[in-house]
Structure formats: structure tokens, C-alpha cells
Design an enzyme around this catalytic site. Structure first.
Site, PDB file in Angstrom:
ATOM      1  N   CYS A 203       9.283   0.410  -2.367  1.00  0.00           N
ATOM      2  CA  CYS A 203       8.700   1.055  -3.539  1.00  0.00           C
ATOM      3  C   CYS A 203       9.347   2.410  -3.811  1.00  0.00           C
ATOM      4  O   CYS A 203       8.895   3.151  -4.682  1.00  0.00           O
ATOM      5  CB  CYS A 203       7.186   1.221  -3.365  1.00  0.00           C
ATOM      6  SG  CYS A 203       6.714   2.247  -1.965  1.00  0.00           S
TER       7      CYS A 203
ATOM      8  N   GLN B 224       0.088  -5.769  -4.226  1.00  0.00           N
ATOM      9  CA  GLN B 224       0.936  -5.595  -5.387  1.00  0.00           C
ATOM     10  C   GLN B 224       0.201  -6.061  -6.638  1.00  0.00           C
ATOM     11  O   GLN B 224      -0.579  -7.015  -6.607  1.00  0.00           O
ATOM     12  CB  GLN B 224       2.229  -6.408  -5.231  1.00  0.00           C
ATOM     13  CG  GLN B 224       3.150  -5.906  -4.131  1.00  0.00           C
ATOM     14  CD  GLN B 224       3.816  -4.578  -4.465  1.00  0.00           C
ATOM     15  OE1 GLN B 224       3.671  -4.053  -5.572  1.00  0.00           O
ATOM     16  NE2 GLN B 224       4.555  -4.043  -3.521  1.00  0.00           N
TER      17      GLN B 224
ATOM     18  N   TYR C  33       4.384  -3.629   8.563  1.00  0.00           N
ATOM     19  CA  TYR C  33       3.554  -3.103   7.479  1.00  0.00           C
ATOM     20  C   TYR C  33       2.952  -4.301   6.710  1.00  0.00           C
ATOM     21  O   TYR C  33       3.044  -4.387   5.492  1.00  0.00           O
ATOM     22  CB  TYR C  33       4.363  -2.217   6.524  1.00  0.00           C
ATOM     23  CG  TYR C  33       5.367  -1.315   7.215  1.00  0.00           C
ATOM     24  CD1 TYR C  33       5.008  -0.050   7.688  1.00  0.00           C
ATOM     25  CD2 TYR C  33       6.691  -1.733   7.407  1.00  0.00           C
ATOM     26  CE1 TYR C  33       5.939   0.764   8.324  1.00  0.00           C
ATOM     27  CE2 TYR C  33       7.615  -0.919   8.048  1.00  0.00           C
ATOM     28  CZ  TYR C  33       7.234   0.324   8.507  1.00  0.00           C
ATOM     29  OH  TYR C  33       8.162   1.124   9.135  1.00  0.00           O
TER      30      TYR C  33
END
Length: 366
Positions: free
Chosen positions: A323, A197, A226
Site C-alpha cells: 500500500c 481491502q 501480516y
């Protein structure tokens, strides 16, 4: 709002380039609440950074390349033309310096069929549409010294004759200069394909929120799906011993192993690792809670993973960083109708000046 120096009006990258900070945040919050209207009452104000930190923050870019007027142009494509953004005010100084450096140092096509310039922190990758290694006479001592001066640790050449919508291929990665790994401001190891990020301080705040909600203890069990390069795993490991991650990318797993202390990480699609996840969770049953942290790609959670969460693993608390509001809405609808309550929704402005907004959702088992 007048454009910042270096901002190109035609560039499609920043949809909010003409908006002041408050206008941009208001639009993002309104859009997100419309997408997640069923849980509008669960929102807290969007988390962001100060005005200065909203510029020069982007140190991870993927720019298209086009030879024009005797040099390489790097930027974003609009109407099949590359709009050069060599002095973009959203990019870090290092990215701007690297773009300027390579625009004049690389040979012209067809000798060097460059397609993309990719920078991930201190790692740079040049993607060429070719199976054959091109001539590398351009990589001289002068260029290497210039790369060192701007802090580039590694320079890669990636041969990918089919590069396009799918940028990278698995093979044909060649390290031309430097080291294959770098270390970020938070002391995490990463490579040229690593996903992280943007705006580390804001991301740390998001992870702190997740940690506070999950509240892991030594008796708990945590699964991190993930998991990327292990930024979350490293944090959970400080409070919990029963910990497992799942990640598809081999480079990310190698970095995660270096960023954590002997945490077990499964490689592959999360849905393909359900049998191992089930066996591991059952073998680590304790008197504590079952916890889950998930940060999936834009496609959201696979149907098999949703089924596993609600019918097999049954975590007590879930922190879900998304996201994509579209896939998040779909996943939350499933979770909410299969035993989970949405406690809080916390938006994050990881991409100032753009229309993108990310969302952390906190859920508890009913």
C-alpha cells in the site's frame, strides 16, 4: 468533471474528485511508474472496476467528530476543522445512514466527549476521549431498531483518553449492542478493528493473481506474513497443507482462526517470530517449493524480515501486496540485489476517486 451530489469541495479525502476515470487511472499509473522506475517494463495496466462500482464502495471509514450548531459533525479534518461529509458519494448507503443517525442521537460534550466515528462493515465504534463510561441513556430502543434496519450487527464504545494520531488502544472496548463479529460478502468473519481491502471483487481478483503465480500444491510450504483475518490463508489452504500465518492483532487472529481450518498462526511482530518461522519451515521441508505471501502495513518490511527472506527462508516465489510505493521501492531494491527477480507488477485501484493505489509484485528466486 462536475462533483457528485454530496461531495464537499473542501473535503481533503478525494484528490481525484474532479477527474474522470481515465484521467485518474493515468495519473496513478504515471506516479507509480515514477516511484518504481527501475522496473517500469514489468508493469501491466492498472486493475480497476466499472464506473458504477467506483462510487458508494467505501464501507470502512474513520471520521473525526466535532460538536457544532447543536449536532455532531462527522468528516475529515482540514485546518483543524472537521469538514462534514454526511452524504459522501464514495461511502456506502449504510455508512451515510449511520452517520446521519448518530449525528442527531448522541448527547453533546462534555457529557459525551466523542472523538471519532469508525465503521467497519456492519460494526460501528464510537471513540470517546475519556476513561470513564459516559451516560448511555441515548442508547434507547428507537436507536437500536434504527441500527437493525440499516444492518448494523455490533455497536462498540471505546474509551481512549489519548486517542489522536493513534486511534485505538488495546483495552476499554465495550460492546453496547449486538454481536462482536460480522460476516462479509465473501463469508469471512471480521470484527470492529479488522483490516480488509475495499471493493471485494477487485480484491478477489488480486488474490486470484497471487494464487495463480504462487501455484501452491500439496508438497509446497507457504508462509503468509501480516495475514490479517485470513482471507489469503483460506485460499492457500484449499491447495496446500503446509501453511503458517503471522499477525500482530489479536482480534484479527481470532477471526482468521474462524475463517480457516486449523491453520497455525503466530501472534506478534513478524520480525519477532523469525525463530519460530525458521524452525517451522525446517520441520516442514518437502520436495515442493517454498512460497511466500506478504501484505505489510505502510511501513513495509522490517529489515530483519528482508534478511530472513533472502538468507534463511529463501522462497522460490513471492507475491507482495503493498500500500506504499515508497517502502515498496526500498524493499524491491533489497530483494532485487539479494537473489530475486521482479517478474510482474500489477497495480490495483482499491480506492477510486483518491490518489491512493496499491501494488501487487511477483518475484522469483534467481
Amino acid at each position: 468533471m462536475p462533483l457528485k451530489f454530496g461531495c464537499v469541495p473542501e473535503c481533503p479525502g478525494c484528490a481525484h474528485k474532479y477527474l474522470i476515470r481515465e484521467q485518474s487511472l493515468a495519473q496513478k499509473e504515471k506516479w507509480l511508474k515514477n516511484k518504481l522506475a527501475a522496473w517500469k517494463a514489468k508493469f501491466i495496466p492498472i486493475q480497476t472496476v466499472d464506473e458504477k462500482s467506483r462510487w458508494g464502495y467505501r464501507n470502512k471509514v474513520c471520521l473525526s467528530a466535532q460538536w457544532k450548531h447543536g449536532s455532531w459533525q462527522f468528516g475529515l479534518i482540514k485546518n483543524e476543522i472537521v469538514i462534514p461529509i454526511h452524504h459522501c458519494p464514495v461511502h456506502t448507503r449504510q455508512v451515510c445512514d449511520a452517520v446521519s443517525l448518530f449525528s442527531s442521537h448522541l448527547p453533546a460534550p462534555p457529557l459525551f466527549p466523542l472523538a471519532f466515528f469508525v465503521q467497519t462493515g456492519n460494526q460501528i465504534t464510537l471513540l470517546v476521549k475519556s476513561k470513564q463510561m459516559p451516560d448511555l441513556k441515548w442508547l434507547n430502543e428507537s436507536l437500536i431498531n434504527a441500527l437493525k434496519q440499516i444492518g448494523i450487527d455490533g455497536l462498540w464504545l471505546h474509551l481512549h483518553p489519548c486517542t489522536g494520531k493513534k486511534i485505538f488502544a488495546k483495552n476499554a472496548w465495550h460492546l453496547l449492542y449486538g454481536t462482536p463479529r460480522s460476516v462479509d460478502d465473501n463469508q469471512f468473519i471480521y470484527g470492529p478493528r479488522a483490516f480488509q481491502q475495499l471493493i471485494p471483487a477487485l480484491y478477489n481478483h488480486a488474490l486470484s493473481e497471487a494464487e495463480f503465480f504462487l501455484n501452491p500444491s500439496t508438497e509446497d510450504v507457504i508462509i503468509d506474513l501480516y495475514c490479517g483475518i485470513g482471507t489469503g490463508l483460506a485460499r492457500w489452504q484449499k491447495r496446500c497443507e503446509n501453511l503458517m500465518g503471522v499477525e500482530l492483532d489479536g482480534e484479527a487472529i481470532a477471526c482468521a482462526c474462524g475463517n480457516t481450518d486449523n491453520v497455525e498462526i503466530l501472534r506478534g511482530k513478524c520480525s519477532d517470530r523469525i525463530p519460530q518461522l525458521r524452525q517451522w519451515a525446517d520441520s516442514h521441508s518437502t520436495n515442493g517449493s517454498r512460497l511466500l505471501y506478504i501484505n505489510p502495513p505502510r511501513t513495509g518490511l522490517e529489515p530483519e524480515i528482508l534478511q530472513w527472506i533472502t538468507h534463511t527462508y529463501k522462497p522460490d516465489r513471492v507475491a507482495y501486496l503493498s500500500c506504499s510505493a515508497g517502502t515498496l521501492q526500498k524493499d524491491l531494491t533489497y530483494l532485487a540485489t539479494n537473489g530475486y527477480e521482479i517478474i510482474k507488477i500489477s497495480p490495483y485501484d482499491f480506492f477510486p476517486q483518491t490518489l491512493h493505489v496499491e501494488t501487487m509484485v511477483f518475484l522469483e528466486s534467481k
